[in-house]
Design a protein around this motif. Sequence first.
Motif, PDB file in Angstrom:
ATOM      1  N   PHE A   1       0.839  -1.192   0.000  1.00 23.30           N
ATOM      2  CA  PHE A   1       0.000   0.000   0.000  1.00 23.30           C
ATOM      3  C   PHE A   1       0.880   1.250   0.000  1.00 23.30           C
ATOM      4  O   PHE A   1       2.007   1.224   0.506  1.00 23.30           O
ATOM      5  CB  PHE A   1      -0.853   0.080   1.276  1.00 23.30           C
ATOM      6  N   ILE A   2       0.335   2.344  -0.541  1.00 22.49           N
ATOM      7  CA  ILE A   2       0.923   3.663  -0.296  1.00 22.49           C
ATOM      8  C   ILE A   2      -0.167   4.575   0.267  1.00 22.49           C
ATOM      9  O   ILE A   2      -1.359   4.394  -0.020  1.00 22.49           O
ATOM     10  CB  ILE A   2       1.523   4.313  -1.557  1.00 22.49           C
ATOM     11  N   CYS A   3       0.261   5.538   1.081  1.00 20.09           N
ATOM     12  CA  CYS A   3      -0.639   6.493   1.723  1.00 20.09           C
ATOM     13  C   CYS A   3      -0.068   7.897   1.550  1.00 20.09           C
ATOM     14  O   CYS A   3       1.110   8.060   1.201  1.00 20.09           O
ATOM     15  CB  CYS A   3      -0.790   6.181   3.211  1.00 20.09           C
ATOM     16  N   PRO A   4      -0.871   8.929   1.819  1.00 20.08           N
ATOM     17  CA  PRO A   4      -0.344  10.293   1.703  1.00 20.08           C
ATOM     18  C   PRO A   4       0.858  10.546   2.611  1.00 20.08           C
ATOM     19  O   PRO A   4       1.709  11.382   2.294  1.00 20.08           O
ATOM     20  CB  PRO A   4      -1.539  11.156   2.111  1.00 20.08           C
ATOM     21  N   ASP A   5       0.942   9.831   3.732  1.00 22.41           N
ATOM     22  CA  ASP A   5       2.044  10.058   4.668  1.00 22.41           C
ATOM     23  C   ASP A   5       3.156   9.014   4.561  1.00 22.41           C
ATOM     24  O   ASP A   5       4.016   8.923   5.441  1.00 22.41           O
ATOM     25  CB  ASP A   5       1.516  10.095   6.110  1.00 22.41           C
ATOM     26  N   THR A   6       3.167   8.254   3.475  1.00 20.49           N
ATOM     27  CA  THR A   6       4.171   7.200   3.341  1.00 20.49           C
ATOM     28  C   THR A   6       5.589   7.764   3.407  1.00 20.49           C
ATOM     29  O   THR A   6       6.450   7.251   4.134  1.00 20.49           O
ATOM     30  CB  THR A   6       3.975   6.427   2.025  1.00 20.49           C
ATOM     31  N   LEU A   7       5.862   8.812   2.662  1.00 18.42           N
ATOM     32  CA  LEU A   7       7.216   9.361   2.623  1.00 18.42           C
ATOM     33  C   LEU A   7       7.620   9.980   3.960  1.00 18.42           C
ATOM     34  O   LEU A   7       8.779   9.858   4.386  1.00 18.42           O
ATOM     35  CB  LEU A   7       7.355  10.382   1.492  1.00 18.42           C
ATOM     36  N   SER A   8       6.673  10.647   4.617  1.00 20.44           N
ATOM     37  CA  SER A   8       7.013  11.251   5.909  1.00 20.44           C
ATOM     38  C   SER A   8       7.283  10.180   6.962  1.00 20.44           C
ATOM     39  O   SER A   8       8.196  10.315   7.784  1.00 20.44           O
ATOM     40  CB  SER A   8       5.892  12.194   6.370  1.00 20.44           C
TER      41      SER A   8
ATOM     42  N   ILE B   1       1.512  -6.183   1.550  1.00 22.02           N
ATOM     43  CA  ILE B   1       0.300  -7.005   1.501  1.00 22.02           C
ATOM     44  C   ILE B   1       0.735  -8.451   1.374  1.00 22.02           C
ATOM     45  O   ILE B   1       1.364  -8.842   0.385  1.00 22.02           O
ATOM     46  CB  ILE B   1      -0.590  -6.629   0.304  1.00 22.02           C
ATOM     47  N   LYS B   2       0.409  -9.269   2.369  1.00 20.28           N
ATOM     48  CA  LYS B   2       0.787 -10.678   2.355  1.00 20.28           C
ATOM     49  C   LYS B   2      -0.471 -11.537   2.393  1.00 20.28           C
ATOM     50  O   LYS B   2      -1.149 -11.614   3.402  1.00 20.28           O
ATOM     51  CB  LYS B   2       1.706 -10.991   3.536  1.00 20.28           C
TER      52      LYS B   2
END
Length: 423
Positions: free
Chosen positions: A369-376, A405-406
């Motif tokens: 998954f990626i989220c808006p806060d992934t990089l932070s 994701i597993k």
Amino acid sequence: MATWTNETAKSALLEMFSAAIKSADPHAALLDALPEKPPGRCIVVGAGKASAAMAAALEAAWPDVPLSGVVVTRYGHAVPTRKVRIIEAAHPVSDSMSEVASMLILESLKNLTPDDLVIALISGGGSALMALPRTGITLADKQAVNKALLRSGATIQEMNAVRKHFSDIKGGRLALAALPAKVVTLVISDVPGDNPEDIASGPTLPDNSTIEQVREILHRYQIELPEHVSQVLAEKRETVSAKAIQVDVRMIATPSKALLSAAAVARKMGIAPVILGDALEGESAQLGIVMAGIARSVKHHGLPVKTPAVLLSGGETTVTIGSCSAKRGGRNTEFLLSLVNALAGETHIWGMAGDSDGIDGTEDAAGAFICPDTLSRAQEKGVSGKQMLEEHDSYSFFAALNDLIKTGPTLTNVNDIRAILIV
């Protein structure tokens, strides 16, 4: 949903992913495609990540038919069967069991008659799993070429064209061995365009590739062959034509059906789905940049669809490793790492990508998954998204954030499912 959080977005994306996989469940997909029961014997052969599950589904559907035969699947993908022998082998690079399985499959096809029926269960991964080197070429030769192709960035169609000319079972040669019996091929597609000749290198389909095309592919990707292999390929060998074999191919599950199932789930959630295509190819990292641009257009301009929306796509991208030393990752996590780098913290955008077979590349994760806060969040852990993308270490990036994701092996395979949620 009135309020979107990382948890609610992940839950929605995972539900879409699960629906896509469920649409390709062999037990449901196989029933409508079965041929008439034969007056003679019924031999079941097959290769692929879904082939064992397909064999079990066939046994359940035909309890009154005396089935026999051999099917080869990936290690960890076997399921219990009563009549059809299941063999496990290596993927994506063949091992000795791949060769053993091929020989046993051909042995099961001896002395057939026109009253007999051969059902070939074919799915993605079959090229590596069913490996019978052409006379004069060793398994080690095939392994070396396959490893080079996997690192080169070649498309699945290009790799399989080469594999056919290195093989004594692919490119229709399995169907030749089954004559004069009738052969019906049931296919779960994992290739862009759903051309059955490209799935598992078409063991029961005519071979329309040429040795000239193979040489061009090898030259373009700078893959050097040992002298004895070049000599074998120089020997004239007729490819299997449509006139030489009978062709009855039935596609039972495809990437397009999987995406439609994911889209149906999105609509029930009040999210507008946009299917961008089921056959997207190219470099994983480049596709991530392109998808970031489309997602921004949806968010800021409502084009091509107003929010909340989800961009759905399938296909098979590539990761060109070249001569560098790659670390851990697959094409889905590489795509996502490129996507999140390009989005650069853009709010209200989440995404997931996963291989429908449950294994991204050779890792134990389907995707991430990626989220808006992934990089932070990565920055807080001292993890650099740009550096890890350059090092092809996308698995480690998402593992550090607990965003992998597993699913474990899903026992089907309709290629990659990508979903980008914009709200």
